[in-house]
Design a protein around this motif. Structure first.
Motif, short mmCIF file in Angstrom:
data_model
loop_
_atom_site.label_atom_id
_atom_site.label_comp_id
_atom_site.label_asym_id
_atom_site.label_seq_id
_atom_site.Cartn_x
_atom_site.Cartn_y
_atom_site.Cartn_z
N ASN A 175 -56.81 18.37 15.25
CA ASN A 175 -56.39 19.66 14.79
C ASN A 175 -55.02 20.21 15.14
N GLU A 176 -54.55 20.11 16.23
CA GLU A 176 -53.23 20.28 16.71
C GLU A 176 -52.01 19.53 16.12
N MET A 177 -52.55 18.19 15.53
CA MET A 177 -51.42 17.48 14.89
C MET A 177 -51.09 17.73 13.56
N VAL A 178 -51.85 18.53 12.79
CA VAL A 178 -51.75 18.70 11.43
C VAL A 178 -51.86 20.18 10.99
N PRO A 179 -51.37 20.95 10.04
CA PRO A 179 -51.77 22.23 9.55
C PRO A 179 -52.93 22.16 9.01
N PRO A 180 -53.77 23.22 9.13
CA PRO A 180 -55.31 23.44 8.86
C PRO A 180 -55.37 22.73 7.40
N ARG A 181 -54.57 22.88 6.27
CA ARG A 181 -54.74 22.31 4.91
C ARG A 181 -54.74 20.91 4.67
N ASP A 182 -54.28 20.38 5.93
CA ASP A 182 -54.43 18.73 5.89
C ASP A 182 -55.31 18.03 6.77
N ARG A 183 -56.16 18.80 7.28
CA ARG A 183 -56.94 18.16 8.26
C ARG A 183 -57.95 17.20 7.72
N GLY A 184 -58.69 17.57 6.66
CA GLY A 184 -59.64 16.86 5.82
C GLY A 184 -58.97 15.61 5.39
N ALA A 185 -57.78 15.65 4.97
CA ALA A 185 -57.28 14.34 4.19
C ALA A 185 -57.04 13.61 5.35
N LEU A 186 -56.55 14.18 6.44
CA LEU A 186 -56.12 13.12 7.62
C LEU A 186 -57.41 12.22 8.02
N SER A 187 -58.67 12.96 8.39
CA SER A 187 -59.83 12.41 8.46
C SER A 187 -60.04 11.23 7.74
N LEU A 188 -59.92 11.56 6.27
CA LEU A 188 -60.35 10.58 5.26
C LEU A 188 -59.37 9.40 5.16
N ARG A 189 -58.04 9.69 5.43
CA ARG A 189 -56.94 8.67 5.50
C ARG A 189 -57.34 7.49 6.88
N MET A 190 -57.77 8.37 8.00
CA MET A 190 -57.99 7.56 9.08
C MET A 190 -59.31 6.50 8.67
N ILE A 191 -60.30 7.09 8.06
CA ILE A 191 -61.51 6.56 7.64
C ILE A 191 -61.13 5.20 6.55
N LEU A 192 -60.17 5.69 5.53
CA LEU A 192 -59.82 4.49 4.57
C LEU A 192 -59.17 3.50 5.26
N HIS A 193 -58.36 3.76 6.27
CA HIS A 193 -57.64 3.03 7.03
C HIS A 193 -58.26 2.07 8.00
N GLY A 194 -59.38 2.63 8.47
CA GLY A 194 -60.42 1.98 9.54
C GLY A 194 -61.30 1.03 8.75
N ARG A 195 -61.48 1.26 7.40
CA ARG A 195 -62.28 0.31 6.85
C ARG A 195 -61.47 -0.94 6.16
N ALA A 196 -60.45 -0.44 5.57
CA ALA A 196 -59.56 -1.53 4.87
C ALA A 196 -58.57 -2.51 5.94
N VAL A 197 -57.99 -1.82 6.91
CA VAL A 197 -57.20 -2.42 7.65
C VAL A 197 -57.57 -2.44 9.24
N CYS A 198 -57.59 -1.26 9.81
CA CYS A 198 -57.97 -1.33 11.11
C CYS A 198 -59.70 -1.44 11.34
N VAL A 199 -59.95 -2.82 10.89
CA VAL A 199 -61.42 -2.94 10.76
C VAL A 199 -62.01 -3.25 12.28
N ALA A 200 -63.14 -2.57 12.52
CA ALA A 200 -63.86 -2.51 13.95
C ALA A 200 -63.92 -3.89 14.43
N ARG A 201 -64.34 -4.56 13.99
CA ARG A 201 -64.48 -6.29 14.42
C ARG A 201 -63.63 -6.88 14.67
N LYS A 202 -62.51 -6.72 13.35
CA LYS A 202 -61.34 -7.83 13.49
C LYS A 202 -60.26 -6.82 12.81
N PRO A 203 -59.73 -6.23 13.62
CA PRO A 203 -58.32 -5.42 12.89
C PRO A 203 -57.40 -6.24 12.41
N ARG A 204 -56.95 -5.76 11.36
CA ARG A 204 -55.87 -6.90 10.35
C ARG A 204 -54.43 -6.14 10.86
#
Length: 223
Positions: A175-204
């Motif tokens: 929360n401290e890293m982004v303004p309130p209006r960007d919080r939800g999007a930051l979470s979604l961006r980390m999720i999308l990146h976690g699925r597509a690139v920073c994959v749990a088992r085999k990070p690309r």
DNA sequence: ATCCCGAGGG
DNA sequence: CCCTCTGGAT
């Protein structure tokens, strides 16, 4: 290095650069970045309950049929649990989820039929925890809310955003890293990146646009 | 075998 | 803190 209880300014810049790159990689609002299909806040809540330990794609396969019969609090509150179980079965945990969906719809009705639009009211609903409440706040109500799921947790650690493991504490740190209006999007961006690139088992890492700023990759590449 | 936008209960 | 609930994908 100067650090009198304040964070190192170069560390602040590193984090800001990661956040800026994520915004370029996955542009849009929380509503636009959300991949769950829904047409009302109530339906988003139901879809999010189904998304536990399950992919969004799988959730989107069952929600059309679910919402066709049980798309409103009134309809879902009086649903036959066995029927709901059959519809949502492929999302896993289906006994719990069916029970939670119906109980959630009933508590919405008891509260007047309108879905709460704040953390207190949402998380008091059956089957709704803090993560799910934050999804609804940020995606359906365009309010500040930073869902910390398994991806956000993993990436926060790898990217050096936190050393903690408590999701609530991580949420407050992020929360401290982004303004309130960007919080939800930051979470979604980390999720999308976690699925597509920073994959749990085999990070690309070779395909990761954040690698040069990632402590985990730098430590790994150092030999 | 391990992971997927978790929550409730002990 | 731990455990349980579950099917599907890789």
């Amino acid at each position: 290095m100067i650090n009198d209880g304040f964070r190192d300014s170069s560390e602040d810049e590193r984090r800001a650069e990661i956040i800026a790159r994520l915004r370029d990689l996955y542009p849009g609002t929380a509503r636009e970045l959300c991949e769950l299909d829904f047409s009302t806040p109530f339906q988003l809540l139901a879809a999010t309950i189904l998304s536990a330990q399950c992919t969004d794609k799988r959730v989107n396969m069952v929600t059309p049929k679910l919402f066709e019969s049980y798309g409103t609090p009134t309809l879902l509150a009086s649903a036959d649990i066995v029927d709901v179980e059959e519809i949502i079965k492929s999302t896993g945990f289906y006994h719990n989820k069916a029970k939670n969906l119906i109980a959630m719809a009933r508590s919405v009705l008891e509260g007047g039929g309108e879905l709460p639009n704040e953390m207190e009211g949402l998380s008091s609903l059956a089957g709704v925890g803090r993560k799910t409440a934050n999804v609804v706040l940020s995606v359906a109500f365009d309010k500040p809310g930073l869902p910390v799921d398994t991806h956000v947790m993993r990436l926060s650690k790898l990217l050096g955003f936190t050393t903690l493991s408590d999701p609530v504490k991580i949420e407050l740190e992020l929360n401290e890293m982004v303004p309130p209006r960007d919080r939800g999007a930051l979470s979604l961006r980390m999720i999308l990146h976690g699925r597509a690139v920073c994959v749990a088992r085999k990070p690309r890492c070779h395909a990761c646009a954040l690698a040069d700023l990632c402590p985990a990759f730098i430590a790994l590449a150092k030999d």
